[in-house]
Design a protein around this motif. Sequence first.
Motif, mmCIF file in Angstrom:
data_model
loop_
_atom_site.group_PDB
_atom_site.id
_atom_site.type_symbol
_atom_site.label_atom_id
_atom_site.label_comp_id
_atom_site.label_asym_id
_atom_site.label_seq_id
_atom_site.Cartn_x
_atom_site.Cartn_y
_atom_site.Cartn_z
ATOM 1 N N ASP A 1 1.719 15.594 -1.119
ATOM 2 C CA ASP A 1 2.439 16.764 -1.623
ATOM 3 C C ASP A 1 3.002 17.572 -0.458
ATOM 4 O O ASP A 1 2.929 17.158 0.706
ATOM 5 C CB ASP A 1 1.535 17.610 -2.521
ATOM 6 C CG ASP A 1 0.361 18.235 -1.768
ATOM 7 O OD1 ASP A 1 0.341 18.192 -0.518
ATOM 8 O OD2 ASP A 1 -0.547 18.774 -2.430
ATOM 9 N N ILE A 2 3.555 18.734 -0.764
ATOM 10 C CA ILE A 2 4.233 19.515 0.269
ATOM 11 C C ILE A 2 3.257 20.103 1.292
ATOM 12 O O ILE A 2 3.668 20.537 2.363
ATOM 13 C CB ILE A 2 5.061 20.655 -0.364
ATOM 14 C CG1 ILE A 2 4.184 21.534 -1.254
ATOM 15 C CG2 ILE A 2 6.220 20.075 -1.165
ATOM 16 C CD1 ILE A 2 4.923 22.716 -1.858
ATOM 17 N N THR A 3 1.948 20.116 0.976
ATOM 18 C CA THR A 3 0.949 20.604 1.933
ATOM 19 C C THR A 3 0.451 19.476 2.833
ATOM 20 O O THR A 3 -0.327 19.723 3.754
ATOM 21 C CB THR A 3 -0.257 21.233 1.206
ATOM 22 O OG1 THR A 3 -0.999 20.207 0.530
ATOM 23 C CG2 THR A 3 0.204 22.280 0.203
ATOM 24 N N GLY A 4 0.854 18.232 2.565
ATOM 25 C CA GLY A 4 0.390 17.088 3.340
ATOM 26 C C GLY A 4 -0.810 16.400 2.738
ATOM 27 O O GLY A 4 -1.301 15.393 3.263
ATOM 28 N N ARG A 5 -1.318 16.915 1.624
ATOM 29 C CA ARG A 5 -2.469 16.299 0.969
ATOM 30 C C ARG A 5 -2.055 14.996 0.279
ATOM 31 O O ARG A 5 -1.046 14.948 -0.422
ATOM 32 C CB ARG A 5 -3.060 17.247 -0.066
ATOM 33 C CG ARG A 5 -4.281 16.689 -0.792
ATOM 34 C CD ARG A 5 -4.623 17.519 -2.022
ATOM 35 N NE ARG A 5 -5.847 17.020 -2.655
ATOM 36 C CZ ARG A 5 -6.249 17.376 -3.877
ATOM 37 N NH1 ARG A 5 -5.524 18.249 -4.587
ATOM 38 N NH2 ARG A 5 -7.365 16.886 -4.387
ATOM 39 N N VAL A 6 -2.829 13.934 0.487
ATOM 40 C CA VAL A 6 -2.576 12.676 -0.221
ATOM 41 C C VAL A 6 -3.105 12.829 -1.641
ATOM 42 O O VAL A 6 -4.308 13.012 -1.852
ATOM 43 C CB VAL A 6 -3.255 11.481 0.479
ATOM 44 C CG1 VAL A 6 -3.038 10.200 -0.333
ATOM 45 C CG2 VAL A 6 -2.706 11.314 1.883
ATOM 46 N N ILE A 7 -2.214 12.777 -2.610
ATOM 47 C CA ILE A 7 -2.607 13.004 -4.003
ATOM 48 C C ILE A 7 -2.629 11.720 -4.821
ATOM 49 O O ILE A 7 -3.038 11.733 -5.989
ATOM 50 C CB ILE A 7 -1.670 14.024 -4.667
ATOM 51 C CG1 ILE A 7 -0.215 13.559 -4.580
ATOM 52 C CG2 ILE A 7 -1.828 15.400 -4.033
ATOM 53 C CD1 ILE A 7 0.754 14.457 -5.319
ATOM 54 N N THR B 1 0.846 -1.181 0.000
ATOM 55 C CA THR B 1 0.000 0.000 0.000
ATOM 56 C C THR B 1 0.886 1.238 0.000
ATOM 57 O O THR B 1 1.780 1.359 0.840
ATOM 58 C CB THR B 1 -0.915 0.028 1.243
ATOM 59 O OG1 THR B 1 -1.714 -1.165 1.259
ATOM 60 C CG2 THR B 1 -1.832 1.236 1.226
ATOM 61 N N ARG B 2 0.658 2.127 -0.968
ATOM 62 C CA ARG B 2 1.462 3.352 -1.085
ATOM 63 C C ARG B 2 0.576 4.583 -0.926
ATOM 64 O O ARG B 2 -0.508 4.637 -1.487
ATOM 65 C CB ARG B 2 2.138 3.434 -2.456
ATOM 66 C CG ARG B 2 3.260 2.478 -2.697
ATOM 67 C CD ARG B 2 3.665 2.470 -4.160
ATOM 68 N NE ARG B 2 3.863 3.808 -4.683
ATOM 69 C CZ ARG B 2 5.046 4.421 -4.761
ATOM 70 N NH1 ARG B 2 6.129 3.810 -4.308
ATOM 71 N NH2 ARG B 2 5.156 5.620 -5.278
ATOM 72 N N GLN B 3 1.063 5.531 -0.160
ATOM 73 C CA GLN B 3 0.423 6.836 -0.054
ATOM 74 C C GLN B 3 1.429 7.881 -0.476
ATOM 75 O O GLN B 3 2.570 7.892 0.011
ATOM 76 C CB GLN B 3 -0.025 7.131 1.376
ATOM 77 C CG GLN B 3 -1.207 6.323 1.877
ATOM 78 C CD GLN B 3 -1.468 6.612 3.342
ATOM 79 O OE1 GLN B 3 -0.639 6.320 4.196
ATOM 80 N NE2 GLN B 3 -2.626 7.181 3.636
ATOM 81 N N THR B 4 1.035 8.753 -1.392
ATOM 82 C CA THR B 4 1.914 9.811 -1.875
ATOM 83 C C THR B 4 1.306 11.161 -1.525
ATOM 84 O O THR B 4 0.143 11.427 -1.867
ATOM 85 C CB THR B 4 2.099 9.711 -3.401
ATOM 86 O OG1 THR B 4 2.603 8.413 -3.722
ATOM 87 C CG2 THR B 4 3.084 10.762 -3.897
#
Length: 244
Positions: free
Chosen positions: A209-215, A204-207
């Motif tokens: 961004d720099i704001t912490g939003r999972v994109i 399972t991968r979660q990516t």
Amino acid sequence: MPSRRDAIADDLRARITTGRIGPGECLPSEAHLASQYGVSTLTLRNALAVLQTEGIVEKVHDKGNFVRRPLRRITYVGGDRTPGGRAAADAAALSVSVHTTRLRARGHLVALLMVSTSSPLTEFLCVSHEAEKPHSLTRIYVPSDLAPAAMLRESPSYEDVMRRLTELRPPLAEVRERVSVRLPTPEEASALRISPALAVLAITRQTADITGRVIEAALLVLPGDRADAVFTTHYMNDERGTEG
């Protein structure tokens, strides 16, 4: 003293490993084998199930039991910054089909993408094959604003999906991966053409961004009898010279 099931499995295994039944060949029918060994069809199927679990034999619906051809091992390379990570035997030898669906966040997807219930998402179901053999199964989820509706209408290739997602997403800050071993769901066993008793490597991968939003979130499933996961950590050495 071995049971009849184990004795039959041992005999069939010996016939396969010595080449008397070659890779890709169909075994005699279950009725024929049961008669040959003087056992019930149930006992014969239990013996075949042992070989299916070991990855020596695979059962193809409406066709019979076949000796599995040797398959190259799959190596999942952790820490990769491309959507879905990389799981490759030989990327050039793989073909990938993509099915795209719009859906609403429910259940585990709410926590995985850190969104509210019913948030619009786009799912990319990717099934890769090596020749005719299923290789891996990946579900990639992204917020719908990062996957334009045009992507659904165009029936894009896997390469186009990866390129478009990379172009549309903001700069990455973190990739988090969780690796576990479990039994496959009925859908996964069917898609990968493996025994329901054969464990799979689930990643399972979660990516974010720099704001912490999972994109992007990806759920990758690999057959456990031929998959490895490799993670490499690179350390930055701060080398400072000394003044003499």
